[in-house]
Write an enzyme that holds these catalytic residues in place. Sequence first.
Site, PDB file in Angstrom:
ATOM      1  N   ASP A 186       0.878  -1.171   0.000  1.00  0.00           N
ATOM      2  CA  ASP A 186       0.000   0.000   0.000  1.00  0.00           C
ATOM      3  C   ASP A 186       0.912   1.216   0.000  1.00  0.00           C
ATOM      4  OD1 ASP A 186      -1.680   2.117   0.554  1.00  0.00           O
ATOM      5  OD2 ASP A 186      -2.457   1.313   2.443  1.00  0.00           O
ATOM      6  N   GLU A 202      -7.412   0.445  -4.488  1.00  0.00           N
ATOM      7  CA  GLU A 202      -7.419   0.352  -3.022  1.00  0.00           C
ATOM      8  C   GLU A 202      -8.737  -0.193  -2.459  1.00  0.00           C
ATOM      9  OE1 GLU A 202      -6.151   4.315  -2.023  1.00  0.00           O
ATOM     10  OE2 GLU A 202      -4.117   3.933  -2.750  1.00  0.00           O
ATOM     11  N   LYS A 254       3.179  11.218  -3.457  1.00  0.00           N
ATOM     12  CA  LYS A 254       2.130  10.530  -4.209  1.00  0.00           C
ATOM     13  C   LYS A 254       1.198  11.515  -4.922  1.00  0.00           C
ATOM     14  CE  LYS A 254      -1.506   7.035  -3.542  1.00  0.00           C
ATOM     15  NZ  LYS A 254      -2.144   6.149  -2.550  1.00  0.00           N
ATOM     16  N   ASP A 279     -13.397   5.296   2.569  1.00  0.00           N
ATOM     17  CA  ASP A 279     -11.969   5.481   2.853  1.00  0.00           C
ATOM     18  C   ASP A 279     -11.704   6.940   3.225  1.00  0.00           C
ATOM     19  OD1 ASP A 279      -9.227   5.850   2.795  1.00  0.00           O
ATOM     20  OD2 ASP A 279      -8.914   4.865   0.859  1.00  0.00           O
TER      21      ASP A 279
END
Lengths: 171, 612
Positions: B25, B182, B86, B204
């Site tokens: 992850d 994800e 990211k 999330d």
Amino acid sequence: MFQQNYFELFGLPVQFNLNRSDLSSAFRQQQTAHHPDKFAHADDKSQRESLQKSAYINQAYQTLSTPTLRAAYLLELAEGKERREHTMRPDAAFLMQQMMWREQLEEAETLDDIESLIETVRSELPVVETSFVSAYEKQDYELAHHAVDKMQFVYKLVAEAESKEARLLDE
Amino acid sequence: MALLQISEPGQSPDPHQRRRAVGIDLGTTNSLVATVNGALNQTLPDSSGESLLPSIVHYGQDRVSVGRAARDMLAEDSANTIASAKRLMGRGMADAEGLPYDFEPSKDSGLPLFVTRRGNMSPVQVSAEILNVLKSRAEESLGGELNGVVITVPAYFDESQRQATKDAASLAGLKVMRLLNEPTAAAVAYGLDKAEEGTIAVYDLGGGTFDISILHLHKGVFEVLATGGDSSLGGDDFDEAIANWVVEQAGISPSRDEMRQLHALARQVKEVLTEQDSVELDFNGWCTELTRVQFERLIEPLITRTIRSVKRALRDAGLKQDDIDNVVLVGGSTRVPMVREALTSLFGVPPLSSVDPDKVVAIGAAIQADILVGNKPDSDVLLLDVIPLSLGLETMGGLNEKVIHRNTTIPVTRAQEFTTYKDGQTAMMIHVVQGEREMVADNRSLGRFELRGIPPMVAGAAHIRVTFQVDADGLLSVSATEQTSGVEASIVVKPSFGLSDAEISGMIKESFAHAADDKEARSLREMQVEAERMLESVESAIAIDGHLLSEQETHDITAALAALKQVNVEHDEHAIKVQIDRVSHLTEAFAARRMNASIKQALAGHNVNEFE
């Protein structure tokens, strides 16, 4: 696989009415056999083949699971790729109906208005689908194309109504 | 070099040798690596027992450090300490604006590079440093080189972001078997793939972003039905709400340093309120009590925003609240009780919470890696994902012609035919765009390439087949072929320049909001293109075959063309249409005469037999 038409691929009869759960389970069965995940460790050639097959299965599934695409695909199979250009006689009654619905959608102000319009428009679908099936079976492809156009219009209007509904809900 | 071992016949050393596979992850704030060990799925800790690796890289004088060591340098050496790389994966200079670093555009690609004392670093290089640490951790723990990895990416990640993630992995020497979304990974972690059938919402709530995904599964096959979210909303906003409350209550105007302290304090307060009903807080001598009820009043508007996104995603999927069978929580902020309560009351079922929400994505990736590497040959789990945004081409007039619509299941191949616009045109620019809006300018540009060597033909006679292919990782390649001559050109989409996540989700929202404007703009533009096409073809026909016209006809047609040019710059679709019809009517006879003349010419000097 690529020589099979989409109905053959899923082992289904070539006709408009289909059993959704047969379609879904045939789709899953095909993907389970050909999806790139099943070839993650295979050689390049098998990976490429699996990608093409899996994409073809997805395309077939999308076409058959969407009524307008399924109807148009049936006509394509029946008439060949070189579809004759049909000189379409406009259906005056349906044109009137379309204009009326469009006006209703524009004027709709409450969620209730929109929902009842969506219901009315949707209730037209089985009628149009039946007229497609009977025209297709009689090989009256001009009439069948008409029915596909109507189907497209109905789905489009429902989609527009739903997006207007979504905007109202967000406000 | 190690010696090759040969075992006695019939006695291989370990017939059930497992291949080494891990799930990673690669998060914005923290990264993790996990593996399947027998029946146990576990995240792999570092030497001090910590599984979470902060996604921070420090470029020091003598060495590069990653994780907590790098985080400790944030205050001291912020310019050389890169956090949240990211956010810039596969993104352009424009997205780097406002971030607290120095950037320079790359000479090759124009993509932003972090300026550090160890040289300019791309977000891909920074991510590779993080992956390297996780790779060594995994290899130490599993006792050897990895056979393959699965890396997770947000469901809304576009082509260039996915490609950048893969590039980072190859830079770190990892063999990526699959990029996995994800939310899908989180559902896999709960073993939901073993359920017969069900619909799952994955909620999330990370530090800085909120994502919602709706998945359907049936006998081990996952389909992503819809994704949505809010890229400027996360757990950090909860802290912010507490901090602002303190500032207001205490009537202070804190310095930047104090504000940072206050945020840290707010974070602790939030965590304590997950367990307790109230907390005493002391900020530089100013003391008060905050109850959970008060805290919930502060964050209620934020939670309402997430619930609105959830409802939108449900609508996109064509579902109602009670169609959802399971709710999966991802991200540390979902520990806040009010989040769980809001979801319970929305869906009528309590969310699943047995897997640590910080680790659930990595664990799901590990399970999938174990299957893909071949450790579970009998598994019938299959993940079918979709593309997050529509892919299309620029057509005449700057219009976006969608070739593959968003939420289409991948892999997918789709071809569409286009033609030339001008007589004798021998090249064509293929411009690939991503997004929902009607006009190209409102979407994201993924790349351009040229198809050259089209044999000269009259406008509209060439058949150019453009094929889009998206593979199971969501990566796009586009090729174009002229059908009669077979000339070809193609590209694999690589990062060019980019939009922020906020813009991506913004683009989807705007496409709804502007649907009506767009349609008008489109139909006007189409009419204008039609007018241009007509002007072009009639003018060139007159230049070649003007002698076929009488003086009066030439005069009438020229006047009509001038009028058409005039109305075409005005924004009146109807007026343009009227004028097009007029030109078309005036030139009917001319077109027929040209056709006859060209047939005569073609037949002149030939035997009829030659044409058989």
